[in-house]
Design a protein around this motif. Structure first.
Motif, PDB file in Angstrom:
ATOM      1  N   ILE A 204      -7.404  15.921 -15.822  1.00  0.00           N
ATOM      2  CA  ILE A 204      -9.122  16.289 -15.794  1.00  0.00           C
ATOM      3  C   ILE A 204      -9.584  15.496 -14.437  1.00  0.00           C
ATOM      4  N   SER A 205      -9.438  14.299 -14.364  1.00  0.00           N
ATOM      5  CA  SER A 205     -10.128  13.811 -13.360  1.00  0.00           C
ATOM      6  C   SER A 205      -9.337  14.298 -11.781  1.00  0.00           C
ATOM      7  N   ALA A 206      -8.078  14.503 -11.860  1.00  0.00           N
ATOM      8  CA  ALA A 206      -7.613  14.967 -10.661  1.00  0.00           C
ATOM      9  C   ALA A 206      -8.172  16.520 -10.152  1.00  0.00           C
ATOM     10  N   LYS A 207      -8.402  17.098 -11.296  1.00  0.00           N
ATOM     11  CA  LYS A 207      -9.061  18.364 -11.189  1.00  0.00           C
ATOM     12  C   LYS A 207     -10.322  18.485 -10.628  1.00  0.00           C
ATOM     13  N   LYS A 208     -10.997  17.480 -11.120  1.00  0.00           N
ATOM     14  CA  LYS A 208     -12.507  17.616 -10.937  1.00  0.00           C
ATOM     15  C   LYS A 208     -12.408  16.768  -9.117  1.00  0.00           C
ATOM     16  N   LEU A 209     -11.583  16.123  -8.830  1.00  0.00           N
ATOM     17  CA  LEU A 209     -11.576  15.533  -7.346  1.00  0.00           C
ATOM     18  C   LEU A 209     -11.221  16.967  -6.583  1.00  0.00           C
ATOM     19  N   TYR A 210     -10.233  17.545  -6.936  1.00  0.00           N
ATOM     20  CA  TYR A 210      -9.786  18.678  -6.451  1.00  0.00           C
ATOM     21  C   TYR A 210     -10.884  19.682  -5.978  1.00  0.00           C
ATOM     22  N   TYR A 211     -11.798  19.922  -7.070  1.00  0.00           N
ATOM     23  CA  TYR A 211     -12.816  20.899  -6.900  1.00  0.00           C
ATOM     24  C   TYR A 211     -14.042  20.381  -5.985  1.00  0.00           C
ATOM     25  N   ALA A 212     -14.110  18.879  -6.267  1.00  0.00           N
ATOM     26  CA  ALA A 212     -15.192  18.309  -5.400  1.00  0.00           C
ATOM     27  C   ALA A 212     -14.760  18.332  -3.695  1.00  0.00           C
ATOM     28  N   ILE A 213     -13.470  18.077  -3.301  1.00  0.00           N
ATOM     29  CA  ILE A 213     -13.235  18.203  -2.204  1.00  0.00           C
ATOM     30  C   ILE A 213     -13.209  19.849  -1.730  1.00  0.00           C
ATOM     31  N   GLY A 214     -13.020  20.624  -2.449  1.00  0.00           N
ATOM     32  CA  GLY A 214     -13.075  21.879  -1.989  1.00  0.00           C
ATOM     33  C   GLY A 214     -14.606  22.261  -1.728  1.00  0.00           C
ATOM     34  N   PHE A 215     -15.435  21.583  -2.402  1.00  0.00           N
ATOM     35  CA  PHE A 215     -16.934  22.009  -2.500  1.00  0.00           C
ATOM     36  C   PHE A 215     -17.386  21.330  -0.932  1.00  0.00           C
ATOM     37  N   PHE A 216     -16.886  20.135  -0.341  1.00  0.00           N
ATOM     38  CA  PHE A 216     -17.587  19.233   0.362  1.00  0.00           C
ATOM     39  C   PHE A 216     -16.584  19.379   1.588  1.00  0.00           C
TER      40      PHE A 216
END
Length: 304
Positions: A204-216
């Protein structure tokens, strides 16, 4: 509104411009992710598995954006919308999970599978009808309206709760990504020491990080930074793929148990234990995930 495709619609790339303020960055991201969700309505209504999958991804990305901008979104309206998004996600989940289980069981060989496949297919059909009903409901329409208004003029926007250093999106993004990345890297380095529940939390933490990188990602400038970001993102995706495969096996085993007879067996399948082939697959995935986790832990930082 443009006609929607009855095929699954993937997310568009988010291109945040240089110098954008954090508040404006959130709005751009929110609009983009909401388009991803809405773009799959027609496909879900047509009972398209890829449409259900893509809408689930869109909902996860929307919830991940709320988590990433938690410093900004501190109000009761945000908390309520999070609950509603969780409701919608829960209405789509069974359809996707049963679809994958049906495909998996059909690929397996062995006598006596017909009864099991028929029961899974019936449950899958009911789940897809449930997903369709959810996106046709007044509750869903109200949710979309409320989310759109919240993005543009929610209560959070009256007095944005941001530290002075975080008012510019570039600085905000660097802090968010660094904080999340360090947590994921630390846990990924000792992945084999984690039990099932801790591996689930890591995913879950890794997925949130992956999405955050995609956003920014467009806020991290420079060729060297870009190369490091791409390498980090690729390794993180590999880790997520392996952890996701492990999670899919766990979910499918749980679903198989739910359709098994009271004595734990149906159609020659022991519903209480992984199949021998699954045990081998699980061990392989664990070792591969551990190797990828170690690689991620030593990856060069792109956010410094």
């Amino acid at each position: 509104m443009a006609l929607q495709s009855t095929e699954g619609a993937k997310a568009e790339k988010i291109l945040l411009p240089r110098g954008i303020a954090t508040v404006d960055a959130f709005r751009m991201i929110g609009r983009s992710v909401l388009r991803h969700v809405v773009g799959n309505e027609a496909a879900v209504r047509e009972l398209n598995p890829d449409g259900v999958h893509q809408m689930r991804i869109g909902l996860r990305r929307l919830r991940a954006s709320i988590a990433a901008f938690g410093e900004l979104l501190q109000d009761e309206e945000t908390a309520r919308l999070k609950r509603e998004l969780k409701w919608l996600t829960s209405r789509l989940g069974p359809a996707r999970d049963l679809h994958l289980l049906e495909l998996r069981i059909k690929r397996q060989r062995g006598a006596g599978r017909a009864e099991l496949v028929a029961e899974i297919a019936a449950r899958r059909a009911r789940a897809f009808v449930g997903a369709k009903a959810a996106v046709q409901s007044l509750r869903y329409r109200t949710l979309l309206h409320d989310v759109q208004h919240w993005i543009e003029a929610g209560a959070w926007s009256a007095r944005p709760a941001l530290k002075p250093a975080h008012r510019q999106a570039a600085e905000f993004a660097a802090d968010v990504v660094e904080r999340r990345a360090r947590r994921v890297m630390r846990k990924a380095e000792r992945l084999l020491d984690l039990d099932v529940e801790k591996r689930h939390r890591l995913r879950i933490s890794a997925k949130k990080l992956y999405y955050a990188i995609g956003f920014f990602e467009t806020l991290f400038e420079g060729r060297k930074t870009g190369d490091r970001l791409a390498a980090f993102q690729s390794t993180l995706k590999e880790l997520l793929d392996r952890l996701g495969a492990l999670n899919d096996l766990a979910v499918q085993q749980k679903l198989a148990r739910s359709v098994a007879a009271p004595n734990g067996k149906r159609a020659g399948v022991d519903a209480h234990e992984p199949a021998p082939g699954d045990r081998v697959k699980i061990e392989h995935l664990l070792q591969s995930a551990a190797s990828t986790g170690a690689e991620l832990a030593s990856a060069k930082r792109f956010w410094d």
